[in-house]
Scaffold this motif. Structure first.
Motif, PDB file in Angstrom:
ATOM      1  N   ASP A  76       0.832  -1.204   0.000  1.00  0.00           N
ATOM      2  CA  ASP A  76       0.000   0.000   0.000  1.00  0.00           C
ATOM      3  C   ASP A  76       0.868   1.256   0.000  1.00  0.00           C
ATOM      4  N   ALA A  77       1.928   1.257   0.810  1.00  0.00           N
ATOM      5  CA  ALA A  77       2.823   2.414   0.870  1.00  0.00           C
ATOM      6  C   ALA A  77       3.541   2.642  -0.454  1.00  0.00           C
ATOM      7  N   ALA A  78       3.725   1.563  -1.228  1.00  0.00           N
ATOM      8  CA  ALA A  78       4.400   1.659  -2.525  1.00  0.00           C
ATOM      9  C   ALA A  78       3.438   2.005  -3.660  1.00  0.00           C
ATOM     10  N   GLY A  79       2.178   2.218  -3.332  1.00  0.00           N
ATOM     11  CA  GLY A  79       1.205   2.599  -4.353  1.00  0.00           C
ATOM     12  C   GLY A  79       0.540   1.428  -5.054  1.00  0.00           C
ATOM     13  N   VAL A  80       0.750   0.216  -4.539  1.00  0.00           N
ATOM     14  CA  VAL A  80       0.105  -0.962  -5.121  1.00  0.00           C
ATOM     15  C   VAL A  80      -1.303  -1.087  -4.538  1.00  0.00           C
ATOM     16  N   ARG A  81      -2.285  -1.337  -5.385  1.00  0.00           N
ATOM     17  CA  ARG A  81      -3.647  -1.573  -4.900  1.00  0.00           C
ATOM     18  C   ARG A  81      -3.723  -2.991  -4.334  1.00  0.00           C
ATOM     19  N   VAL A  82      -4.275  -3.113  -3.126  1.00  0.00           N
ATOM     20  CA  VAL A  82      -4.346  -4.407  -2.454  1.00  0.00           C
ATOM     21  C   VAL A  82      -5.809  -4.765  -2.208  1.00  0.00           C
ATOM     22  N   LEU A  83      -6.208  -5.907  -2.726  1.00  0.00           N
ATOM     23  CA  LEU A  83      -7.566  -6.408  -2.570  1.00  0.00           C
ATOM     24  C   LEU A  83      -7.587  -7.436  -1.442  1.00  0.00           C
ATOM     25  N   LEU A  84      -8.518  -7.266  -0.494  1.00  0.00           N
ATOM     26  CA  LEU A  84      -8.598  -8.151   0.662  1.00  0.00           C
ATOM     27  C   LEU A  84      -9.948  -8.860   0.713  1.00  0.00           C
ATOM     28  N   PRO A  85      -9.982 -10.069   1.251  1.00  0.00           N
ATOM     29  CA  PRO A  85     -11.256 -10.777   1.392  1.00  0.00           C
ATOM     30  C   PRO A  85     -12.195 -10.069   2.364  1.00  0.00           C
ATOM     31  N   VAL A  86     -13.473 -10.169   2.079  1.00  0.00           N
ATOM     32  CA  VAL A  86     -14.528  -9.769   3.006  1.00  0.00           C
ATOM     33  C   VAL A  86     -15.274 -11.060   3.349  1.00  0.00           C
ATOM     34  N   LEU A  87     -15.117 -11.516   4.578  1.00  0.00           N
ATOM     35  CA  LEU A  87     -15.600 -12.839   4.958  1.00  0.00           C
ATOM     36  C   LEU A  87     -16.906 -12.805   5.732  1.00  0.00           C
ATOM     37  N   LYS A  88     -17.092 -11.766   6.531  1.00  0.00           N
ATOM     38  CA  LYS A  88     -18.240 -11.734   7.442  1.00  0.00           C
ATOM     39  C   LYS A  88     -19.554 -11.681   6.663  1.00  0.00           C
ATOM     40  N   GLY A  89     -20.403 -12.652   6.898  1.00  0.00           N
ATOM     41  CA  GLY A  89     -21.718 -12.657   6.264  1.00  0.00           C
ATOM     42  C   GLY A  89     -21.729 -13.148   4.838  1.00  0.00           C
ATOM     43  N   HIS A  90     -20.597 -13.705   4.371  1.00  0.00           N
ATOM     44  CA  HIS A  90     -20.510 -14.128   2.973  1.00  0.00           C
ATOM     45  C   HIS A  90     -20.052 -15.579   2.889  1.00  0.00           C
ATOM     46  N   ARG A  91     -20.838 -16.427   2.271  1.00  0.00           N
ATOM     47  CA  ARG A  91     -20.412 -17.791   1.994  1.00  0.00           C
ATOM     48  C   ARG A  91     -19.642 -17.863   0.686  1.00  0.00           C
ATOM     49  N   GLU A  92     -20.002 -17.004  -0.257  1.00  0.00           N
ATOM     50  CA  GLU A  92     -19.268 -16.921  -1.518  1.00  0.00           C
ATOM     51  C   GLU A  92     -18.211 -15.830  -1.403  1.00  0.00           C
ATOM     52  N   PRO A  93     -17.121 -15.954  -2.140  1.00  0.00           N
ATOM     53  CA  PRO A  93     -16.039 -14.971  -2.032  1.00  0.00           C
ATOM     54  C   PRO A  93     -16.497 -13.542  -2.326  1.00  0.00           C
ATOM     55  N   ALA A  94     -16.083 -12.623  -1.477  1.00  0.00           N
ATOM     56  CA  ALA A  94     -16.323 -11.193  -1.668  1.00  0.00           C
ATOM     57  C   ALA A  94     -15.037 -10.467  -1.271  1.00  0.00           C
ATOM     58  N   TRP A  95     -14.878  -9.235  -1.767  1.00  0.00           N
ATOM     59  CA  TRP A  95     -13.610  -8.527  -1.624  1.00  0.00           C
ATOM     60  C   TRP A  95     -13.846  -7.042  -1.388  1.00  0.00           C
ATOM     61  N   ASN A  96     -12.781  -6.338  -1.021  1.00  0.00           N
ATOM     62  CA  ASN A  96     -12.776  -4.883  -1.029  1.00  0.00           C
ATOM     63  C   ASN A  96     -11.323  -4.415  -1.043  1.00  0.00           C
ATOM     64  N   TRP A  97     -11.121  -3.194  -1.539  1.00  0.00           N
ATOM     65  CA  TRP A  97      -9.766  -2.646  -1.626  1.00  0.00           C
ATOM     66  C   TRP A  97      -9.327  -2.101  -0.282  1.00  0.00           C
ATOM     67  N   TYR A  98      -8.080  -2.342   0.045  1.00  0.00           N
ATOM     68  CA  TYR A  98      -7.490  -1.834   1.281  1.00  0.00           C
ATOM     69  C   TYR A  98      -7.298  -0.330   1.171  1.00  0.00           C
ATOM     70  N   ALA A  99      -7.692   0.379   2.218  1.00  0.00           N
ATOM     71  CA  ALA A  99      -7.541   1.837   2.236  1.00  0.00           C
ATOM     72  C   ALA A  99      -6.903   2.285   3.549  1.00  0.00           C
ATOM     73  N   GLY A 100      -5.942   1.498   4.029  1.00  0.00           N
ATOM     74  CA  GLY A 100      -5.251   1.846   5.254  1.00  0.00           C
ATOM     75  C   GLY A 100      -5.882   1.188   6.474  1.00  0.00           C
ATOM     76  N   ARG A 101      -5.133   1.202   7.584  1.00  0.00           N
ATOM     77  CA  ARG A 101      -5.609   0.544   8.799  1.00  0.00           C
ATOM     78  C   ARG A 101      -6.941   1.108   9.282  1.00  0.00           C
ATOM     79  N   GLY A 102      -7.145   2.417   9.053  1.00  0.00           N
ATOM     80  CA  GLY A 102      -8.387   3.038   9.513  1.00  0.00           C
ATOM     81  C   GLY A 102      -9.618   2.547   8.779  1.00  0.00           C
ATOM     82  N   SER A 103      -9.432   1.883   7.655  1.00  0.00           N
ATOM     83  CA  SER A 103     -10.567   1.387   6.876  1.00  0.00           C
ATOM     84  C   SER A 103     -11.032   0.010   7.323  1.00  0.00           C
ATOM     85  N   LEU A 104     -10.276  -0.610   8.237  1.00  0.00           N
ATOM     86  CA  LEU A 104     -10.556  -1.990   8.602  1.00  0.00           C
ATOM     87  C   LEU A 104     -11.609  -2.099   9.698  1.00  0.00           C
TER      88      LEU A 104
END
Length: 206
Positions: free
Chosen positions: A73-101
């Motif tokens: 993230d600090a190097a400007g790379v977009r990082v996609l992370l799993p969103v697991l809560k409430g999802h049986r099928e894979p879901a994702w969202n982009w990382y936007a820093g620790r404050g976004s978690l």
């Protein structure tokens, strides 16, 4: 690290026994922090040249990916992370820093906000997949439930798939089921192994 789905097959019992053994060994390993520090430069080198990387937030005693996510993230790379809560099928969202978690399934950090569908993985050219054991040929013992095997169905076929394990977790063979998918690269604290499992070339091989 993932919600479980019902799995059965001839290797299921053997897999569960191995998972319990590996998790216990990880929890008891006093060198885990040193191994994570030694592995991080290899993880970053593997991601070189990739602008969008899918990863996951590790939780102890898993091999650390948190430092990797922050460094990308600090190097400007977009990082996609799993969103697991409430999802049986894979879901994702982009990382936007620790404050976004937010606290997700079993307290695993995940990005807040409306989740993206399974197809979001297709935007990434590198996908880090969790594992408990891996072989030099690219086979892996996952954490159970088959979440990544379902998720990878939505990945770009040319995206590099990698996993990270401890030095003692690189083994000759793991029990396999028909749905188990291989990875192209395995990273330990002391080695980076190009598996050749799918014929996908990593930047270091080009």
């Amino acid at each position: 690290m993932t919600p479980r789905a019902s799995q059965s097959g001839p290797a299921a019992s053997e897999k569960e026994a191995l998972r319990a053994t590996v998790r216990a060994a990880r929890a008891a390993d006093p060198r885990r922090g040193a191994a994570d520090a030694a592995r991080l430069p290899r993880l970053l080198a593997a991601c070189a040249g990739h602008d969008a990387v899918a990863c996951y937030f590790s939780v102890p005693p898993e091999p650390d990916t948190v430092a990797l996510v922050d460094a990308l993230d600090a190097a400007g790379v977009r990082v996609l992370l799993p969103v697991l809560k409430g999802h049986r099928e894979p879901a994702w969202n982009w990382y936007a820093g620790r404050g976004s978690l937010v606290h997700g399934w079993r307290g695993i950090p995940e990005p807040g906000g409306p989740p993206l569908p399974s197809s979001a993985l297709g935007a990434c050219t590198f996908v880090w997949v969790s594992a408990l054991l891996a072989t030099p040929g690219g086979h892996r013992l996952g954490t159970g439930g088959g979440w990544y095997d379902r998720a990878l169905a939505h990945a770009d076929p040319d995206a590099v798939r990698g996993t990270l394990v401890g030095g003692a977790e690189l083994v000759d063979a793991v029990p396999l089921e028909p749905w188990d998918l291989p990875v192209d690269l395995v990273v330990t604290p002391s080695a980076t192994i190009m598996t050749g499992a799918r014929g996908v070339r990593t930047p270091s091989e080009e």
